[in-house]
Design a protein around this motif. Sequence first.
Motif, PDB file in Angstrom:
ATOM      1  N   ALA A  28       0.835  -1.197   0.000  1.00 32.82           N
ATOM      2  CA  ALA A  28       0.000   0.000   0.000  1.00 32.82           C
ATOM      3  C   ALA A  28       0.873   1.251   0.000  1.00 32.82           C
ATOM      4  N   ASN A  29       0.437   2.253  -0.745  1.00 36.09           N
ATOM      5  CA  ASN A  29       1.113   3.561  -0.727  1.00 36.09           C
ATOM      6  C   ASN A  29       0.025   4.635  -0.705  1.00 36.09           C
ATOM      7  N   PHE A  30       0.359   5.762  -0.092  1.00 37.90           N
ATOM      8  CA  PHE A  30      -0.635   6.824   0.075  1.00 37.90           C
ATOM      9  C   PHE A  30      -0.024   8.179  -0.252  1.00 37.90           C
ATOM     10  N   MET A  31      -0.810   9.054  -0.870  1.00 33.03           N
ATOM     11  CA  MET A  31      -0.339  10.435  -1.075  1.00 33.03           C
ATOM     12  C   MET A  31      -1.510  11.397  -0.951  1.00 33.03           C
ATOM     13  N   ALA A  32      -1.217  12.576  -0.396  1.00 27.10           N
ATOM     14  CA  ALA A  32      -2.222  13.639  -0.302  1.00 27.10           C
ATOM     15  C   ALA A  32      -2.643  14.033  -1.712  1.00 27.10           C
ATOM     16  N   LEU A  33      -3.924  14.168  -1.930  1.00 28.41           N
ATOM     17  CA  LEU A  33      -4.437  14.505  -3.261  1.00 28.41           C
ATOM     18  C   LEU A  33      -5.600  15.487  -3.156  1.00 28.41           C
ATOM     19  N   ASP A  34      -5.479  16.566  -3.911  1.00 28.84           N
ATOM     20  CA  ASP A  34      -6.567  17.551  -3.935  1.00 28.84           C
ATOM     21  C   ASP A  34      -7.221  17.683  -5.301  1.00 28.84           C
ATOM     22  N   TRP A  35      -6.495  17.304  -6.334  1.00 32.23           N
ATOM     23  CA  TRP A  35      -7.031  17.522  -7.679  1.00 32.23           C
ATOM     24  C   TRP A  35      -7.943  16.364  -8.044  1.00 32.23           C
ATOM     25  N   LEU A  36      -9.173  16.477  -7.592  1.00 31.64           N
ATOM     26  CA  LEU A  36     -10.173  15.424  -7.772  1.00 31.64           C
ATOM     27  C   LEU A  36     -11.500  16.067  -8.134  1.00 31.64           C
ATOM     28  N   ILE A  46      -8.958  12.133 -11.310  1.00 32.59           N
ATOM     29  CA  ILE A  46      -7.909  12.669 -10.437  1.00 32.59           C
ATOM     30  C   ILE A  46      -6.703  13.029 -11.295  1.00 32.59           C
ATOM     31  N   CYS A  47      -5.976  14.038 -10.855  1.00 34.95           N
ATOM     32  CA  CYS A  47      -4.798  14.473 -11.598  1.00 34.95           C
ATOM     33  C   CYS A  47      -3.557  14.185 -10.770  1.00 34.95           C
ATOM     34  N   VAL A  48      -2.684  13.343 -11.300  1.00 31.79           N
ATOM     35  CA  VAL A  48      -1.507  12.921 -10.541  1.00 31.79           C
ATOM     36  C   VAL A  48      -0.242  13.268 -11.321  1.00 31.79           C
ATOM     37  N   ASN A  49       0.715  13.859 -10.620  1.00 31.17           N
ATOM     38  CA  ASN A  49       1.977  14.246 -11.243  1.00 31.17           C
ATOM     39  C   ASN A  49       2.770  12.999 -11.646  1.00 31.17           C
ATOM     40  N   LYS A  50       3.361  13.071 -12.829  1.00 28.53           N
ATOM     41  CA  LYS A  50       4.077  11.900 -13.359  1.00 28.53           C
ATOM     42  C   LYS A  50       5.286  11.504 -12.519  1.00 28.53           C
ATOM     43  N   ASN A  51       5.816  12.431 -11.712  1.00 27.41           N
ATOM     44  CA  ASN A  51       6.983  12.104 -10.869  1.00 27.41           C
ATOM     45  C   ASN A  51       6.618  11.307  -9.624  1.00 27.41           C
ATOM     46  N   ASN A  52       5.335  11.285  -9.280  1.00 23.02           N
ATOM     47  CA  ASN A  52       4.938  10.619  -8.041  1.00 23.02           C
ATOM     48  C   ASN A  52       4.920   9.105  -8.201  1.00 23.02           C
ATOM     49  N   ALA A  53       5.317   8.419  -7.133  1.00 22.03           N
ATOM     50  CA  ALA A  53       5.276   6.950  -7.143  1.00 22.03           C
ATOM     51  C   ALA A  53       3.851   6.478  -7.395  1.00 22.03           C
ATOM     52  N   SER A  54       2.880   7.222  -6.870  1.00 20.48           N
ATOM     53  CA  SER A  54       1.471   6.842  -7.048  1.00 20.48           C
ATOM     54  C   SER A  54       1.091   6.792  -8.524  1.00 20.48           C
ATOM     55  N   HIS A  55       1.723   7.623  -9.327  1.00 20.24           N
ATOM     56  CA  HIS A  55       1.427   7.646 -10.759  1.00 20.24           C
ATOM     57  C   HIS A  55       1.798   6.308 -11.384  1.00 20.24           C
ATOM     58  N   LEU A  74       4.296  14.846   1.815  1.00 17.61           N
ATOM     59  CA  LEU A  74       5.652  15.399   1.997  1.00 17.61           C
ATOM     60  C   LEU A  74       6.744  14.409   1.609  1.00 17.61           C
ATOM     61  N   VAL A  75       6.432  13.135   1.635  1.00 18.77           N
ATOM     62  CA  VAL A  75       7.450  12.116   1.329  1.00 18.77           C
ATOM     63  C   VAL A  75       6.924  11.193   0.237  1.00 18.77           C
ATOM     64  N   SER A  76       7.857  10.679  -0.550  1.00 19.48           N
ATOM     65  CA  SER A  76       7.464   9.816  -1.671  1.00 19.48           C
ATOM     66  C   SER A  76       7.679   8.346  -1.345  1.00 19.48           C
ATOM     67  N   GLY A  77       6.766   7.533  -1.861  1.00 20.70           N
ATOM     68  CA  GLY A  77       6.887   6.085  -1.747  1.00 20.70           C
ATOM     69  C   GLY A  77       8.125   5.557  -2.457  1.00 20.70           C
ATOM     70  N   LYS A  78       8.737   6.411  -3.275  1.00 21.37           N
ATOM     71  CA  LYS A  78       9.992   6.008  -3.939  1.00 21.37           C
ATOM     72  C   LYS A  78      11.100   5.831  -2.916  1.00 21.37           C
ATOM     73  N   ASP A 115       8.723   4.034   2.951  1.00 25.20           N
ATOM     74  CA  ASP A 115       7.636   3.059   2.967  1.00 25.20           C
ATOM     75  C   ASP A 115       6.468   3.631   3.786  1.00 25.20           C
ATOM     76  N   LYS A 116       5.385   4.005   3.098  1.00 23.44           N
ATOM     77  CA  LYS A 116       4.232   4.592   3.794  1.00 23.44           C
ATOM     78  C   LYS A 116       3.151   3.540   4.062  1.00 23.44           C
ATOM     79  N   SER A 117       3.481   2.271   3.815  1.00 18.47           N
ATOM     80  CA  SER A 117       2.445   1.228   3.885  1.00 18.47           C
ATOM     81  C   SER A 117       1.918   1.010   5.306  1.00 18.47           C
TER      82      SER A 117
HETATM   83  C1  LIG Z   1      -1.897  19.042   0.628  1.00 21.15           C
HETATM   84  C2  LIG Z   1      -1.260  18.384  -0.547  1.00 21.15           C
HETATM   85  C3  LIG Z   1      -2.019  18.140  -1.705  1.00 21.15           C
HETATM   86  C4  LIG Z   1      -1.461  17.530  -2.827  1.00 21.15           C
HETATM   87  N1  LIG Z   1      -2.216  17.303  -3.948  1.00 21.15           N
HETATM   88  C5  LIG Z   1      -1.666  16.663  -5.004  1.00 21.15           C
HETATM   89  C6  LIG Z   1      -2.453  16.354  -6.152  1.00 21.15           C
HETATM   90  O1  LIG Z   1      -3.657  16.628  -6.228  1.00 21.15           O
HETATM   91  N2  LIG Z   1      -1.829  15.725  -7.194  1.00 21.15           N
HETATM   92  C7  LIG Z   1      -0.512  15.378  -7.167  1.00 21.15           C
HETATM   93  O2  LIG Z   1      -0.005  14.795  -8.138  1.00 21.15           O
HETATM   94  N3  LIG Z   1       0.257  15.648  -6.078  1.00 21.15           N
HETATM   95  C8  LIG Z   1      -0.296  16.260  -5.010  1.00 21.15           C
HETATM   96  N4  LIG Z   1       0.462  16.513  -3.898  1.00 21.15           N
HETATM   97  C9  LIG Z   1       1.857  16.076  -3.876  1.00 21.15           C
HETATM   98  C10 LIG Z   1       2.010  14.595  -3.517  1.00 21.15           C
HETATM   99  O3  LIG Z   1       1.152  14.240  -2.455  1.00 21.15           O
HETATM  100  C11 LIG Z   1       3.482  14.362  -3.091  1.00 21.15           C
HETATM  101  O4  LIG Z   1       4.311  14.620  -4.197  1.00 21.15           O
HETATM  102  C12 LIG Z   1       3.716  12.967  -2.530  1.00 21.15           C
HETATM  103  O5  LIG Z   1       4.946  12.942  -1.869  1.00 21.15           O
HETATM  104  C13 LIG Z   1       3.723  11.904  -3.613  1.00 21.15           C
HETATM  105  O6  LIG Z   1       3.861  10.656  -2.986  1.00 21.15           O
HETATM  106  P1  LIG Z   1       4.234   9.340  -3.804  1.00 21.15           P
HETATM  107  O7  LIG Z   1       5.516   9.630  -4.542  1.00 21.15           O
HETATM  108  O8  LIG Z   1       4.384   8.300  -2.743  1.00 21.15           O
HETATM  109  O9  LIG Z   1       3.107   9.080  -4.753  1.00 21.15           O
HETATM  110  C14 LIG Z   1      -0.095  17.140  -2.781  1.00 21.15           C
HETATM  111  C15 LIG Z   1       0.670  17.366  -1.620  1.00 21.15           C
HETATM  112  C16 LIG Z   1       0.090  17.974  -0.524  1.00 21.15           C
HETATM  113  C17 LIG Z   1       0.913  18.220   0.723  1.00 21.15           C
END
Ligand SMILES: Cc1cc2nc3c(=O)[nH]c(=O)nc-3n(C[C@H](O)[C@H](O)[C@H](O)COP(=O)(O)O)c2cc1C
Length: 195
Positions: free
Chosen positions: A28-36, A48-57, A84-88, A91-93
């Motif tokens: 399991a991995n978790f990331m804060a997400l607002d773009w929904l 949902i919109c996820v940045n390509k650099n994120n592990a979640s992507h 604040l931290v990446s699953g890369k 370990d956020k599991s």
């Molecule tokens: C409050 C908050 C909201 C965020 N919203 C988004 C979002 O909507 N989309 C996105 O790609 N990243 C968003 N981020 C950034 C990711 O949560 C952040 O890059 C995270 O470390 C990625 O984790 P991962 O690499 O384990 O996926 C947000 C960060 C914070 C603190």
Amino acid sequence: MKEIVEQKSLFCLPWAQTILGTHLEGKANFMALDWLTRVNFSPPMLGICVNKNNASHAAIADTGEFSINVPSVDMVEVTDYTGLVSGKRVDKSGLFEVFYGELKSAPMITDCPITIECRVSQTVDLPTNTFFIADIVNIYSEERFLTDGKPDVTKVRPFVLTMPDNTFWAIGESIGKAWNAGKSLRKQLKQEDDA
Ligand SMILES: Cc1cc2nc3c(=O)[nH]c(=O)nc-3n(C[C@H](O)[C@H](O)[C@H](O)COP(=O)(O)O)c2cc1C
């Protein structure tokens, strides 16, 4: 006189705060997400919109599944931490107790009042992000967060984010009922039209 705001990304409409749950290499991995956003009425779909650099992507691209977890106001700290931290690297599991519904790669957070399991149906490739459009497979909650069988915002106690001040806000007081607050104005304007 209106002024042009320098950075086009800075607008202060609030976003609902959620936590995206995925399976990253089987964990399991978790990331804060607002773009929904909701994107289709029936069948119910969200995007949902996820940045390509994120592990979640990479995790979503791999499994085609994810969960959306709605934290309550008492989960601000851990919610922000997941952003604040990446699953890369970390370990956020173990951050949350999780449960699973129909999908094997959509871990849902037990402590979140509302959790949604989603299956990706379309992807839109954008310069830095991917817009994942997904079917809502199931929504889970508990009796204590519902009123008349429906999620009750006063019991769920979600929170929102505004930028550019990067501030979390609890939901404030109710100021009217949607599909209702405009009814007297509609009546008044119709009467003026008819006159
Ligand atoms: C409050 C908050 C909201 C965020 N919203 C988004 C979002 O909507 N989309 C996105 O790609 N990243 C968003 N981020 C950034 C990711 O949560 C952040 O890059 C995270 O470390 C990625 O984790 P991962 O690499 O384990 O996926 C947000 C960060 C914070 C603190």
